[in-house]
Design an enzyme around this catalytic site. Structure first.
Site, PDB file in Angstrom:
ATOM      1  N   ASP A  77       2.596   7.119  -2.694  1.00 33.91           N
ATOM      2  CA  ASP A  77       1.269   7.470  -2.212  1.00 33.91           C
ATOM      3  C   ASP A  77       1.188   7.754  -0.719  1.00 33.91           C
ATOM      4  OD1 ASP A  77       1.901   4.704  -2.143  1.00 33.91           O
ATOM      5  OD2 ASP A  77      -0.195   4.159  -1.834  1.00 33.91           O
ATOM      6  N   GLU A 135       0.996   2.306  -3.745  1.00 32.10           N
ATOM      7  CA  GLU A 135       1.504   1.097  -3.067  1.00 32.10           C
ATOM      8  C   GLU A 135       0.482   0.512  -2.113  1.00 32.10           C
ATOM      9  OE1 GLU A 135       2.680  -1.471  -0.119  1.00 32.10           O
ATOM     10  OE2 GLU A 135       2.289   0.599   0.427  1.00 32.10           O
TER      11      GLU A 135
HETATM   12 ZN   LIG Z   1       1.572   1.693   4.496  1.00 33.99          ZN
HETATM   13 ZN   LIG Z   2       4.480   1.806   3.205  1.00 31.00          ZN
END
Ligand SMILES: [Zn+2]
Ligand SMILES: [Zn+2]
Length: 391
Positions: A77, A135
């Protein structure tokens, strides 16, 4: 096989992959284009590829005979950041940017997938290439819930985070907790409204909030051993409508980060201290309060056995051990959830170079990575996987 040479020959392709991801950043659980690129690449490497947890991708590479399974992870991401770098590969998606290095993580791991796929007759067991969405919030849990650690059962996990606070080429590696556990909180102070000319008639939650903010800082140095990292920071405060009104309530929130060997009992004790002070201050100053703790990531907990494998892989990659520094930080990463389930190691690969302009902090609109470092990451992935499977 000459891993070093094979990775070197792939350098240009790894950089091109990184730049492609960088130009088309997608934020958590919207990594559709990213997932397509990854799926296509892994499929062309001749492995079984699955989509997991919406935009996640898992590639399974089976070796010559049955054996253990190692999971190699890259996050996918980007962030809601408007890029300020003037580079040919600048983000084309307005308001979105790979400002944490996840574009590089994917490129390094795809490089490793390509090299390992041409050597599947030279290891036993399996390599699971896990491309994980979201994440920055918490996509790891969704992948685990979707069964990424099963079929075949994963025996160890490894991941790399490119890291601008470390100098280009350095490797940050340590046993035990290396990235902090994070608990978020919301506190509401309920006072009694009135006129600022007669504050004694009301209860002013603003002065109470300021007392709480100051006093909670004392936990870090007066109630906790300073050698056990603890950090309480307020990131948000809201209260009041006009300069001459004693307001009714103040809402504030922040994060509590900590790196404790015994996370569960340490966390319980720490949150108890926070609530005791909030409760005591509010009682002393005639206010009511509400407090809510919102669990975020646990700590990233490195397993000494896997750390040792990585240490040897790094040594082989660089030809010396001088590049390794013991390292831990107060940042969090949802790789923590993998480390809770299987013996794992997460290491930091330095990309910080002032000359190359890659020393901006992560999440900064001028963040960039030193692309010369990517091949090292690819090689450490490959060597760690082979070392684990063939030992
Ligand atoms: Zn980050
Ligand atoms: Zn990261």
């Amino acid at each position: 096989m000459n891993i070093h040479q094979e990775v070197n020959e792939l350098k240009g392709e790894i950089v091109a992959l990184r730049r492609d991801f960088h130009m088309y950043p997608e934020i958590g659980f919207e990594e559709y284009r990213t997932a397509e690129v990854v799926t296509k690449y892994l499929t062309e490497c001749g492995m079984e590829v699955k989509r997991v947890a919406k935009t996640g991708v898992v590639g399974l590479l089976r070796g010559k005979e049955t054996g253990k399974t190692i999971l190699l992870r890259a996050d996918m991401d980007a962030l809601p950041v408007e890029e300020l770098n003037d580079v040919p590969y600048k983000s084309k998606n307005q308001g979105k940017m790979h400002a944490c290095g996840h574009d590089g993580h994917m490129a390094m791991l795809l490089g490793a997938a390509k090299v390992l796929s041409t050597h599947k007759n030279q290891f036993k067991g399996n390599v699971k290439f896990v491309f994980q969405p979201n994440e920055e919030v918490t996509g790891a849990m969704d992948m685990i819930d979707a069964g990424v650690l099963a079929d075949p059962k994963v025996d160890a996990a490894f991941g790399i985070h490119l890291w601008s606070p470390l100098k280009s080429g350095q490797i940050g590696l340590a046993n035990g907790p290396v990235m902090a556990a994070n608990e978020e909180f919301e506190i509401t102070i309920l006072g009694k409204p009135g006129h600022t000319s007669a504050p004694q008639e009301g209860v002013d939650p603003i002065i109470i909030a300021s007392t709480i903010i100051q006093t909670l800082q004392s936990i870090q140095t007066r109630e906790t051993d300073v050698l056990t990292p603890t950090s309480i920071v307020f990131g948000r405060i809201k209260g009041g409508t006009a300069r001459n009104i004693v307001t009714e309530k103040v809402e504030m929130g922040g994060t509590i980060r900590f790196l404790y060997e015994n996370e569960e009992s340490g966390k319980k004790e720490l949150l108890g201290k926070v609530e005791r002070l909030v409760k005591g201050i509010c009682a002393a100053m005639r206010a009511e309060y509400e407090i809510k703790f919102i669990p975020s990531n646990p700590a990233v907990m490195n397993h000494p056995e896997i750390v040792e494998l990585v240490r040897v892989s790094v040594k082989e990659t660089y030809g010396n051990e001088g590049t390794i520094v013991p390292y831990m930080c107060m940042g969090g990463d949802d790789f923590a959830y993998f480390t809770q389930k299987v013996p794992s190691t997460y290491c930091f690969l330095g990309i910080g170079s002032k000359d190359k302009g890659s020393n901006y902090p992560h999440h900064h609109p001028r963040f960039d990575i030193d692309e010369d470092i990517l091949a090292y990451g690819t090689e450490v992935h490959i060597r760690t996987a082979l070392r684990f499977l063939n030992r």
